[in-house]
Design an enzyme around this catalytic site. Structure first.
Site, PDB file in Angstrom:
ATOM      1  N   GLY A   1       1.962   2.885   8.405  1.00 21.64           N
ATOM      2  CA  GLY A   1       1.801   1.377   9.175  1.00 21.64           C
ATOM      3  C   GLY A   1       2.992   1.230   9.979  1.00 21.64           C
TER       4      GLY A   1
ATOM      5  N   GLY B   1       0.837  -1.064  -0.072  1.00 20.49           N
ATOM      6  CA  GLY B   1      -0.052   0.086   0.051  1.00 20.49           C
ATOM      7  C   GLY B   1       0.750   1.160  -0.085  1.00 20.49           C
TER       8      GLY B   1
ATOM      9  CD  GLU C   1       5.359  -0.516   4.127  1.00 20.59           C
ATOM     10  OE1 GLU C   1       5.795   0.546   4.085  1.00 20.59           O
ATOM     11  OE2 GLU C   1       4.482  -0.875   4.563  1.00 20.59           O
TER      12      GLU C   1
HETATM   13  O1  DER Z   1       2.968   2.046   6.145  1.00 17.50           O
HETATM   14  C1  DER Z   1       2.790   1.794   4.853  1.00 17.50           C
HETATM   15  O2  DER Z   1       3.258   2.290   3.801  1.00 17.50           O
HETATM   16  C2  DER Z   1       1.335   1.017   4.425  1.00 17.50           C
HETATM   17  O3  DER Z   1       1.661   0.457   3.344  1.00 17.50           O
HETATM   18  C3  DER Z   1       0.122   1.696   4.799  1.00 17.50           C
HETATM   19  O4  DER Z   1       0.449   2.967   5.361  1.00 17.50           O
HETATM   20  C4  DER Z   1      -0.781   1.883   3.819  1.00 17.50           C
HETATM   21  O5  DER Z   1      -1.969   2.372   3.941  1.00 17.50           O
HETATM   22  P1  DER Z   1      -3.322   1.734   4.186  1.00 17.50           P
HETATM   23  O6  DER Z   1      -3.478   0.856   5.352  1.00 17.50           O
HETATM   24  O7  DER Z   1      -4.345   2.659   3.859  1.00 17.50           O
HETATM   25  O8  DER Z   1      -3.167   0.625   2.910  1.00 17.50           O
END
Ligand code: DER
Length: 227
Positions: free
Chosen positions: A101, A86, A107
């Site tokens: 997140g 995401g 990531e």
């Molecule tokens: O931490 C991140 O980059 C995650 O991908 C997250 O922030 C993405 O957001 P979402 O919970 O709205 O998909």
């Protein structure tokens, strides 16, 4: 709510791109989880075989294991064919802010090890310029963290250490996150370079040139953008 429906549409659309025999990266957050669930369903239905996955956080690893997806251990022994993750903000050049997140460091490690990085978002994440809607998460070692805070303030940010349960939030690596509100960032690449020059700053949420695809779901339907 509508964002939930759009997140599900984007995540499931991305999961349809996974092919048998792939090494895949599993993202973190409330959109990527829909892709993970759909991959698990395709494995259990016999539609996919020979899949192994690497998670981008302990949380996404636990979710994937519970869903029965074969997971590789902490190492990344082979190039990742395709990662689905995401984002918090996407600009017209498909550069991203990630880290809402808290998983930004793993990531980015997984993204940089992936042949294809597919970002799945609801249309609300689109932005004319990074920083317009979202703050920039910056991961720092605990040692000397206040000097990183002063650095970020000197670069023009309003900085808030991320808190969880009345304590400093800790990432999977045990580091601290400084949420840095810059406002619209004129030169994301230049800012990334300045941040990376500091020893105690171990990660930041600017993902420049890493997304190969962005799948956006909104009122106008689902759009698949390619770099
Ligand atoms: O931490 C991140 O980059 C995650 O991908 C997250 O922030 C993405 O957001 P979402 O919970 O709205 O998909």
């Amino acid at each position: 709510d509508t964002a939930h429906r759009f997140k599900q549409q984007a995540g499931e659309q991305a999961a349809s791109l996974v092919q048998s025999g792939m090494v895949i990266g599993l993202g973190t957050g409330s959109t990527a989880i829909f892709a993970t669930r759909r991959v698990a369903a395709r494995i259990h239905s016999g539609d996919l075989s020979g899949i192994v996955a690497i998670a981008t956080s302990r949380a996404s690893e636990t979710a994937a294991r519970c869903l029965g997806i074969p997971m590789l251990t902490d190492d990344i022994p082979r190039e990742i064919d395709l990662t689905i993750d995401g984002a918090d903000e996407v600009d017209p050049a498909m550069n991203l802010i990630k880290g809402g997140g808290g998983a930004l460091l793993r990531e980015k490690i997984v993204a940089q090890a992936s042949r294809r990085e597919i970002i799945v978002v609801d249309a609300g994440k689109l932005s004319p310029r990074l920083g317009t809607h979202w703050l920039l998460p910056v991961e720092v070692l605990e040692f000397g963290w206040r000097s990183q805070l002063r650095l970020l303030e000197s670069l023009g940010a309003i900085v808030t250490p991320r808190i969880a349960d009345d304590n400093l939030y800790r990432t999977d690596q045990g580091n601290i996150i400084l949420d840095s509100r810059f406002g619209p960032i004129p030169d994301p690449t230049g800012l990334a370079g300045k941040l990376e020059a500091h020893a105690g700053l171990v990660g930041h949420g600017l993902f420049i040139g890493l997304a190969s695809d962005v799948i956006v779901a909104g009122e106008a339907g689902i759009r698949h953008l390619h770099r």
